[in-house]
Design a protein around this motif. Structure first.
Motif, mmCIF file in Angstrom:
data_model
loop_
_atom_site.group_PDB
_atom_site.id
_atom_site.type_symbol
_atom_site.label_atom_id
_atom_site.label_comp_id
_atom_site.label_asym_id
_atom_site.label_seq_id
_atom_site.Cartn_x
_atom_site.Cartn_y
_atom_site.Cartn_z
ATOM 1 N N ARG A 86 -13.636 2.587 2.486
ATOM 2 C CA ARG A 86 -13.222 1.918 3.740
ATOM 3 C C ARG A 86 -14.313 0.771 4.170
ATOM 4 O O ARG A 86 -13.417 -0.107 4.856
ATOM 5 C CB ARG A 86 -13.123 3.219 4.735
ATOM 6 N N HIS A 93 -7.208 -0.937 6.311
ATOM 7 C CA HIS A 93 -6.909 0.098 6.669
ATOM 8 C C HIS A 93 -6.204 0.375 8.001
ATOM 9 O O HIS A 93 -6.708 -0.641 9.024
ATOM 10 C CB HIS A 93 -8.157 1.152 7.084
ATOM 11 N N TYR A 100 -3.580 2.206 3.358
ATOM 12 C CA TYR A 100 -4.339 1.445 2.870
ATOM 13 C C TYR A 100 -3.801 0.332 2.175
ATOM 14 O O TYR A 100 -2.950 0.676 1.472
ATOM 15 C CB TYR A 100 -5.530 2.067 2.024
#
Length: 264
Positions: A86, A93, A100
């Motif tokens: 992330r 995201h 994603y």
């Protein structure tokens, strides 16, 4: 004892010798959060590179669970791997859809957006790499070829196989209103080839008549006299010494070497 009885006894003996301990025990150092053999390695950084590359080449937003299945990595269960994934600067995201996607250099998804991006980069004094555009949009090469046929862009290609390399915006459109149309042969080509380039002397005279002069590199070199013959070098000439200490005149002969008394 019959042959059948002997075989049965041998089978029972083999069963008693078999070690079953490996069926119920595991080594204490196995990490259950990562698969034993994923094909992408067990190192977190290695799995991160594989995840980002898969997201890049997929081209579409993906769920975390689908990424874990397709890449055979524990990104949906391993907290360390998920945090690194992330935090990657190329990973985007969307919290609303929980999907994603990969962050490309250019966000183009159609022909019009592609032309706008090419125009923006050309105004900055540079073109765009066709390979980079293809990574952002898979159909970019086909759209660039269409724009080239329409006269909207210029494309540079490799000499070896003619593959497209760079693309630039064509600021002069081939239209009668904006110019850029091919010139008639009788209108321009013949007049161009009829022009005669003057010689150096006439060119200098023409420049002088307009109050101009040729640059040092363009001006013809004027040679004075003939070429000297090669031969032995002449002996160096002895220049006559000029006496400036006139106030000593009459007391010391300055034209001769002065020797102190006693030869010192």
């Amino acid at each position: 004892m019959s042959g059948l009885a002997r075989d049965a006894a041998a089978f029972k003996t083999a069963l008693h010798r078999q070690d079953y301990t490996s069926w119920h025990s595991q080594p204490p150092d196995i990490v259950y959060s990562q698969p034993a053999d994923t094909g992408t390695g067990t190192n977190v950084n290695t799995q991160l590179v594989y995840l980002v590359n898969h997201l890049k080449h997929n081209g579409n937003p993906m769920r975390l669970q689908d990424l874990a299945i397709l890449t055979n990595t524990p990104v949906d269960t391993d907290r360390v791997l998920l945090e690194k994934f992330r935090a990657h600067d190329r990973v985007v995201h969307d919290p609303k859809t929980d999907l994603y996607s990969y962050r490309h250099d250019f966000n183009v998804r159609n022909k019009a957006a592609l032309l706008t991006e090419i125009q923006r980069q050309t105004r900055k004094g540079s073109g765009l790499s066709v390979r980079t555009l293809k990574e952002s949009w898979k159909e970019a090469p086909q759209a660039i070829e269409e724009l080239e046929k329409e006269g909207e862009v210029y494309v540079t290609r490799t000499l070896k196989d003619g593959q497209m390399r760079m693309v630039f915006w064509n600021e002069v459109k081939p239209t009668e209103e904006q110019g850029g149309m091919p010139v008639e042969k009788a209108e321009f080509h013949d007049l161009w080839h009829e022009l005669e380039v003057p010689n150096d002397v006439d060119l200098l005279k023409a420049l002088a008549s307009e109050g101009l002069q040729a640059t040092a590199s363009a001006a013809p070199a004027i040679k004075h006299g003939g070429v000297k013959k090669k031969g032995k070098k002449s002996a160096p000439r002895h220049r006559q010494v000029r006496i400036t200490n006139t106030h000593l005149k009459g007391t010391i002969d300055l034209s001769r070497d002065y020797v102190a008394p006693g030869g010192k």
